[in-house]
Design a protein around this motif. Sequence first.
Motif, PDB file in Angstrom:
ATOM      1  N   ASP A  46       0.802  -1.224   0.000  1.00  0.00           N
ATOM      2  CA  ASP A  46       0.000   0.000   0.000  1.00  0.00           C
ATOM      3  C   ASP A  46       0.839   1.280   0.000  1.00  0.00           C
ATOM      4  O   ASP A  46       0.298   2.371  -0.136  1.00  0.00           O
ATOM      5  CB  ASP A  46      -0.923   0.031   1.224  1.00  0.00           C
ATOM      6  CG  ASP A  46      -2.002  -1.032   1.158  1.00  0.00           C
ATOM      7  OD1 ASP A  46      -2.292  -1.521   0.041  1.00  0.00           O
ATOM      8  OD2 ASP A  46      -2.554  -1.377   2.220  1.00  0.00           O
ATOM      9  N   TRP A  47       2.157   1.159   0.175  1.00  0.00           N
ATOM     10  CA  TRP A  47       3.008   2.335   0.320  1.00  0.00           C
ATOM     11  C   TRP A  47       2.890   3.294  -0.866  1.00  0.00           C
ATOM     12  O   TRP A  47       2.822   4.501  -0.700  1.00  0.00           O
ATOM     13  CB  TRP A  47       4.465   1.944   0.557  1.00  0.00           C
ATOM     14  CG  TRP A  47       5.374   3.123   0.599  1.00  0.00           C
ATOM     15  CD1 TRP A  47       6.402   3.381  -0.255  1.00  0.00           C
ATOM     16  CD2 TRP A  47       5.336   4.211   1.521  1.00  0.00           C
ATOM     17  NE1 TRP A  47       7.009   4.569   0.077  1.00  0.00           N
ATOM     18  CE2 TRP A  47       6.365   5.098   1.171  1.00  0.00           C
ATOM     19  CE3 TRP A  47       4.526   4.537   2.607  1.00  0.00           C
ATOM     20  CZ2 TRP A  47       6.608   6.281   1.864  1.00  0.00           C
ATOM     21  CZ3 TRP A  47       4.769   5.714   3.297  1.00  0.00           C
ATOM     22  CH2 TRP A  47       5.793   6.566   2.933  1.00  0.00           C
ATOM     23  N   ARG A  48       2.845   2.789  -2.068  1.00  0.00           N
ATOM     24  CA  ARG A  48       2.734   3.670  -3.248  1.00  0.00           C
ATOM     25  C   ARG A  48       1.500   4.560  -3.163  1.00  0.00           C
ATOM     26  O   ARG A  48       1.526   5.704  -3.587  1.00  0.00           O
ATOM     27  CB  ARG A  48       2.671   2.854  -4.534  1.00  0.00           C
ATOM     28  CG  ARG A  48       4.002   2.448  -5.070  1.00  0.00           C
ATOM     29  CD  ARG A  48       3.816   1.890  -6.490  1.00  0.00           C
ATOM     30  NE  ARG A  48       5.067   1.651  -7.134  1.00  0.00           N
ATOM     31  CZ  ARG A  48       5.761   2.581  -7.782  1.00  0.00           C
ATOM     32  NH1 ARG A  48       5.322   3.793  -7.855  1.00  0.00           N
ATOM     33  NH2 ARG A  48       6.910   2.264  -8.361  1.00  0.00           N
ATOM     34  N   ALA A  49       0.417   4.033  -2.638  1.00  0.00           N
ATOM     35  CA  ALA A  49      -0.830   4.787  -2.562  1.00  0.00           C
ATOM     36  C   ALA A  49      -0.810   5.848  -1.469  1.00  0.00           C
ATOM     37  O   ALA A  49      -1.483   6.870  -1.590  1.00  0.00           O
ATOM     38  CB  ALA A  49      -2.005   3.839  -2.345  1.00  0.00           C
ATOM     39  N   VAL A  50      -0.051   5.624  -0.410  1.00  0.00           N
ATOM     40  CA  VAL A  50      -0.090   6.562   0.725  1.00  0.00           C
ATOM     41  C   VAL A  50       1.129   7.471   0.821  1.00  0.00           C
ATOM     42  O   VAL A  50       1.140   8.390   1.626  1.00  0.00           O
ATOM     43  CB  VAL A  50      -0.266   5.814   2.068  1.00  0.00           C
ATOM     44  CG1 VAL A  50      -1.551   5.024   2.086  1.00  0.00           C
ATOM     45  CG2 VAL A  50       0.911   4.931   2.379  1.00  0.00           C
ATOM     46  N   ARG A  51       2.129   7.257  -0.005  1.00  0.00           N
ATOM     47  CA  ARG A  51       3.359   8.042   0.135  1.00  0.00           C
ATOM     48  C   ARG A  51       3.267   9.448  -0.418  1.00  0.00           C
ATOM     49  O   ARG A  51       4.174  10.258  -0.203  1.00  0.00           O
ATOM     50  CB  ARG A  51       4.533   7.307  -0.484  1.00  0.00           C
ATOM     51  CG  ARG A  51       4.540   7.293  -1.991  1.00  0.00           C
ATOM     52  CD  ARG A  51       5.748   6.561  -2.499  1.00  0.00           C
ATOM     53  NE  ARG A  51       5.821   6.609  -3.932  1.00  0.00           N
ATOM     54  CZ  ARG A  51       6.741   6.006  -4.635  1.00  0.00           C
ATOM     55  NH1 ARG A  51       7.673   5.294  -4.032  1.00  0.00           N
ATOM     56  NH2 ARG A  51       6.741   6.093  -5.935  1.00  0.00           N
ATOM     57  N   GLY A  52       2.192   9.752  -1.123  1.00  0.00           N
ATOM     58  CA  GLY A  52       2.038  11.102  -1.657  1.00  0.00           C
ATOM     59  C   GLY A  52       3.098  11.393  -2.707  1.00  0.00           C
ATOM     60  O   GLY A  52       3.353  10.571  -3.583  1.00  0.00           O
TER      61      GLY A  52
END
Length: 87
Positions: A46-52
């Motif tokens: 999920d990091w790509r979606a939440v890293r801004g």
Amino acid sequence: MLVHLHHAPEVDHDEGRTRARIFGEEATDLYPGQPWGEVEPHMAGDWRAVRGNSPLAWADVRGHAHAAWQCAKLEREDHLRDDAPVF
């Protein structure tokens, strides 16, 4: 001969680290009762979606997210107090 060196713009890595810490704290609510070994693969995905706008990869911020997850988990379990030992 004059040579002009252009400096690359500074990249603000603090935003990514901050997002990772917040994500780590929130993961205790997203995946309650699960150990880090089960939670971490979900967070990595999920990091790509939440890293801004952060250019940092999961490998760069994993430690920040894990530390925040550990603190939030201890607090959630009421172990993060001065008068209670941490086991």
